[in-house]
Design a protein around this motif. Sequence first.
Motif, PDB file in Angstrom:
ATOM      1  N   MET A  33     127.372  54.916  77.436  1.00 39.07           N
ATOM      2  CA  MET A  33     126.625  54.808  77.944  1.00 39.07           C
ATOM      3  C   MET A  33     125.609  54.278  76.747  1.00 39.07           C
ATOM      4  N   LEU A  34     125.554  54.438  75.407  1.00 35.39           N
ATOM      5  CA  LEU A  34     125.178  53.618  74.421  1.00 35.39           C
ATOM      6  C   LEU A  34     124.653  52.719  74.302  1.00 35.39           C
ATOM      7  N   GLY A  35     126.122  52.661  74.740  1.00 30.55           N
ATOM      8  CA  GLY A  35     126.681  50.667  74.504  1.00 30.55           C
ATOM      9  C   GLY A  35     125.907  49.510  74.903  1.00 30.55           C
ATOM     10  N   ASN A  36     125.235  49.574  76.086  1.00 32.08           N
ATOM     11  CA  ASN A  36     124.232  49.314  76.559  1.00 32.08           C
ATOM     12  C   ASN A  36     122.800  48.894  76.107  1.00 32.08           C
ATOM     13  N   ILE A  37     122.750  48.897  74.593  1.00 36.42           N
ATOM     14  CA  ILE A  37     121.589  49.145  74.329  1.00 36.42           C
ATOM     15  C   ILE A  37     121.011  47.108  73.618  1.00 36.42           C
ATOM     16  N   GLY A  38     120.147  46.877  74.328  1.00 34.54           N
ATOM     17  CA  GLY A  38     120.100  45.218  74.035  1.00 34.54           C
ATOM     18  C   GLY A  38     118.858  44.756  73.688  1.00 34.54           C
ATOM     19  N   PRO A  39     118.074  44.310  73.198  1.00 35.68           N
ATOM     20  CA  PRO A  39     117.010  43.600  72.692  1.00 35.68           C
ATOM     21  C   PRO A  39     115.553  43.934  73.487  1.00 35.68           C
ATOM     22  N   LEU A  40     115.467  43.777  74.588  1.00 43.60           N
ATOM     23  CA  LEU A  40     115.126  44.430  75.570  1.00 43.60           C
ATOM     24  C   LEU A  40     114.742  45.798  75.611  1.00 43.60           C
ATOM     25  N   GLU A  41     115.939  46.758  76.013  1.00 43.31           N
ATOM     26  CA  GLU A  41     115.506  48.293  75.749  1.00 43.31           C
ATOM     27  C   GLU A  41     114.830  48.564  74.614  1.00 43.31           C
ATOM     28  N   ILE A  42     115.736  47.354  73.096  1.00 40.58           N
ATOM     29  CA  ILE A  42     114.705  47.921  71.422  1.00 40.58           C
ATOM     30  C   ILE A  42     112.758  47.728  71.724  1.00 40.58           C
ATOM     31  N   VAL A  43     112.699  46.327  72.287  1.00 35.14           N
ATOM     32  CA  VAL A  43     111.469  46.348  72.458  1.00 35.14           C
ATOM     33  C   VAL A  43     110.326  47.295  73.334  1.00 35.14           C
ATOM     34  N   VAL A  44     111.418  47.910  74.332  1.00 40.16           N
ATOM     35  CA  VAL A  44     110.318  48.511  74.864  1.00 40.16           C
ATOM     36  C   VAL A  44     110.352  49.942  74.339  1.00 40.16           C
ATOM     37  N   VAL A  45     111.437  50.401  73.587  1.00 38.96           N
ATOM     38  CA  VAL A  45     110.646  51.568  72.784  1.00 38.96           C
ATOM     39  C   VAL A  45     109.772  51.385  71.629  1.00 38.96           C
ATOM     40  N   LEU A  46     109.958  50.045  70.858  1.00 43.57           N
ATOM     41  CA  LEU A  46     108.673  50.170  69.596  1.00 43.57           C
ATOM     42  C   LEU A  46     107.301  49.370  70.597  1.00 43.57           C
ATOM     43  N   ILE A  47     107.139  49.221  71.842  1.00 44.67           N
ATOM     44  CA  ILE A  47     106.179  49.336  72.394  1.00 44.67           C
ATOM     45  C   ILE A  47     105.103  50.793  73.040  1.00 44.67           C
ATOM     46  N   ILE A  48     106.444  51.627  72.802  1.00 48.28           N
ATOM     47  CA  ILE A  48     106.279  52.818  73.428  1.00 48.28           C
ATOM     48  C   ILE A  48     105.870  53.641  71.650  1.00 48.28           C
ATOM     49  N   ALA A  49     106.413  52.993  70.914  1.00 49.50           N
ATOM     50  CA  ALA A  49     106.197  54.388  69.369  1.00 49.50           C
ATOM     51  C   ALA A  49     104.779  53.238  69.264  1.00 49.50           C
ATOM     52  N   LEU A  50     104.613  52.172  69.854  1.00 53.45           N
ATOM     53  CA  LEU A  50     103.286  51.919  68.631  1.00 53.45           C
ATOM     54  C   LEU A  50     101.703  52.343  69.316  1.00 53.45           C
ATOM     55  N   ILE A  51     102.140  52.509  71.417  1.00 52.31           N
ATOM     56  CA  ILE A  51     101.189  52.696  71.834  1.00 52.31           C
ATOM     57  C   ILE A  51     100.702  54.398  71.654  1.00 52.31           C
ATOM     58  N   VAL A  52     102.256  54.708  70.839  1.00 51.13           N
ATOM     59  CA  VAL A  52     102.012  56.532  70.990  1.00 51.13           C
ATOM     60  C   VAL A  52     101.802  56.890  69.239  1.00 51.13           C
ATOM     61  N   PHE A  53     102.445  56.160  68.314  1.00 49.76           N
ATOM     62  CA  PHE A  53     101.291  56.346  67.199  1.00 49.76           C
ATOM     63  C   PHE A  53     100.545  55.841  66.732  1.00 49.76           C
ATOM     64  N   GLY A  54      99.690  54.742  67.374  1.00 44.15           N
ATOM     65  CA  GLY A  54      99.092  53.749  66.934  1.00 44.15           C
ATOM     66  C   GLY A  54      99.128  52.717  66.110  1.00 44.15           C
ATOM     67  N   PRO A  55      98.382  51.926  65.628  1.00 47.31           N
ATOM     68  CA  PRO A  55      99.044  51.008  64.553  1.00 47.31           C
ATOM     69  C   PRO A  55      98.805  51.162  63.471  1.00 47.31           C
ATOM     70  N   LYS A  56      97.906  52.473  62.813  1.00 47.14           N
ATOM     71  CA  LYS A  56      98.191  52.443  61.877  1.00 47.14           C
ATOM     72  C   LYS A  56      98.928  53.556  60.888  1.00 47.14           C
ATOM     73  N   ARG A  57      99.648  54.543  61.887  1.00 48.64           N
ATOM     74  CA  ARG A  57     100.401  55.530  61.508  1.00 48.64           C
ATOM     75  C   ARG A  57     101.612  54.659  61.102  1.00 48.64           C
ATOM     76  N   LEU A  58     102.184  54.240  62.584  1.00 44.18           N
ATOM     77  CA  LEU A  58     103.465  53.700  62.542  1.00 44.18           C
ATOM     78  C   LEU A  58     104.058  53.005  61.713  1.00 44.18           C
ATOM     79  N   PRO A  59     103.576  51.488  60.180  1.00 42.71           N
ATOM     80  CA  PRO A  59     104.161  51.599  58.883  1.00 42.71           C
ATOM     81  C   PRO A  59     104.512  52.879  58.371  1.00 42.71           C
TER      82      PRO A  59
END
Length: 80
Positions: free
Chosen positions: A1-27
């Motif tokens: 189930m989790l074995g199919n995580i590729g670069p595209l999925e990681i990018v999508v998760v990072l974009i969602i995290a950026l939208i939710v938390f914002g660029p100042k809070r992410l670091p």
Amino acid sequence: MLGNIGPLEIVVVLIIALIVFGPKRLPELGRSLGKGIREFKGSVTGETDDEEPVRQREIATGDPGSAADERAEPVVHKRT
């Protein structure tokens, strides 16, 4: 189930995290996550790092000699 995580999925998760938390809070979140992982790893392996608080004090004060000064005897100033 989790074995199919590729670069595209990681990018999508990072974009969602950026939208939710914002660029100042992410670091800050990344730093706290890394610190938590290091503490967990240290507690599991039994390693302790006594020099870390001294290094944090050096970073906070900007003076690498301040940590050594605290270990020396205090200087007493006499009033005249």
